[in-house]
Write a protein that holds these residues in place. Sequence first.
Motif, short mmCIF file in Angstrom:
data_model
loop_
_atom_site.label_atom_id
_atom_site.label_comp_id
_atom_site.label_asym_id
_atom_site.label_seq_id
_atom_site.Cartn_x
_atom_site.Cartn_y
_atom_site.Cartn_z
N HIS A 235 0.83 -1.22 0.00
CA HIS A 235 0.00 0.00 0.00
C HIS A 235 0.86 1.25 0.00
O HIS A 235 1.84 1.34 0.74
N GLN B 107 -0.30 6.60 7.23
CA GLN B 107 -1.07 7.15 8.35
C GLN B 107 -0.85 8.66 8.46
O GLN B 107 0.22 9.15 8.07
N ASP C 216 6.09 1.47 6.82
CA ASP C 216 4.69 1.07 6.61
C ASP C 216 4.05 1.99 5.58
O ASP C 216 3.50 3.00 5.93
N GLU D 195 -5.21 1.26 2.28
CA GLU D 195 -5.07 0.22 3.30
C GLU D 195 -5.28 0.79 4.69
O GLU D 195 -5.94 0.17 5.53
N GLU D 196 -4.76 1.97 4.94
CA GLU D 196 -4.84 2.53 6.29
C GLU D 196 -6.25 3.02 6.64
O GLU D 196 -6.50 3.42 7.77
N HIS E 194 3.05 4.19 12.48
CA HIS E 194 1.87 4.94 12.99
C HIS E 194 2.25 5.96 14.06
O HIS E 194 1.38 6.65 14.56
#
Length: 465
Positions: A86, A90, A125, A158-159, A432
Amino acid sequence: MSTISEYVAANRERFIDELIHLLRHPSVSADSAYSQDVLNTAEAVAEALRDAGCDAVEVCETEGYPIIYGEKNVSEDLPTVLVYGHYDVQPPDPLDLWETAPFEPEIRKTALHPEGAIFARGASDDKGQFFMHIKALEYMVRHNALPCNVKFMIEGEEEVGSTSLSAFVQANREKLANDVILISDTGMIDRDVPSITTGLRGLSYVEVAVTGPNRDLHSGLYGGAVANPINILAKMIASLHDEDNRITIPGFYDKVRELNPKERELLAEAPFRLEAYKAALDIDAVYGEKGYTTNERNAIRPTLDVNGIWGGYTGEGAKTVIPSKAHAKISMRLVPDQDWKEITELFASHFRKIAPAGVRVEVRPHHGGQAYVTPMDHIGYQAASLAYAETFGKKPVPQRGGGSIPIVALFEKELQSKTILMGFGLDSDAIHSPNEHYGLYNYLKGIETIPHFYRHYTALAQSGA
Ligand code: BES
Ligand code: MN
Ligand code: MN
């Protein structure tokens, strides 16, 4: 002809620069203020796939953010690997806790990363992790070393729950057909303890509101005579765990698959240092469900946590007030074979039931997804294990992950294929959180490991294992 390790060494600076370029895009999917940036990131990903040698690259429009699809076909007789990742990230806040700006990537050395780590939102991420696959593809294409077909699917939501991707997968089963799915969006135990994530937890996310009187009241005039929604909400939330830290919602554990002693033994082989764990978090004790270890509590056991709680007066100074309303956001991490929709129902009816007279309760479900387990006897797991063994010099340890990638269970349902979670992040990457980073060691080691997966997977598939 160079080996993958030689290629990574020779292209190290370029690989780092290209990732930094991608990290400069603030692709925050949750906040519409960034929507143009998210769209620009989608284009950048498509271009990276083209540059790496994908034949067909499409920016697939959806009701939300585009899904980037790309493929490189070698032969119909060879297996097909589908890579998922992804490109959304975030939100970066709280901004004041970042040492350097979240979208101005900087390389800094840390105790854990003497070679340096890239600090930026999305570094681990998931931009840094899916980009490893694009660079691994580049190597394989340029060296005629791609042993099978490959498809890429990189999404931008995705998030925020992969809303558009579910519909996309259902509508494109044939296009996405594959033998195995490969994802780098999890972590490994330590830089010298390679591991493969064999499971993800499911999720049920709900928001609750408790309403008392029709307006905020003077806490002297009315205090003691009417239900205070914040007091009540706090009491209701506290009652959701018993003294052993088990969740009290009737039926919550009914479908939980307990591990047998052998399975628990295998998981306990993952090295864990309690003192280091506590020190890293500045806590003097761990806390959780009675009868389970820390590693079990955060991976194979379901949980219920308040993520946010608000109401009443939170400004400067004191205001004497009984609020009309109180709110909370609650997440439940689930394990096989709990069903997230069923758990959401159980939560809602229990929460309404425990509300005393004098307040009204609303429960609003957000999103959710099912848990997932990768069988260790799958050739994809074996190929991943051989690949890590080659680049890390030791066999990786299986590890159940505590986080969720809800789309993985849907992949299995719609595409009938298993997912191999080859993550290279570390828990200390601060995903995150402020100061998210990804070790250069992890990034480059990942690029080096991935081509070995393809080689071993194809060999195992062809030997009919
Ligand atoms: N990559 C994470 C999930 C993850 C991280 C799994 C580390 C295992 C180890 C993913 O981007 C994520 O943050 N997922 C969300 C769920 C989603 C529905 C918002 C999560 O786990 O909270
Ligand atoms: Mn992720
Ligand atoms: Mn995430």
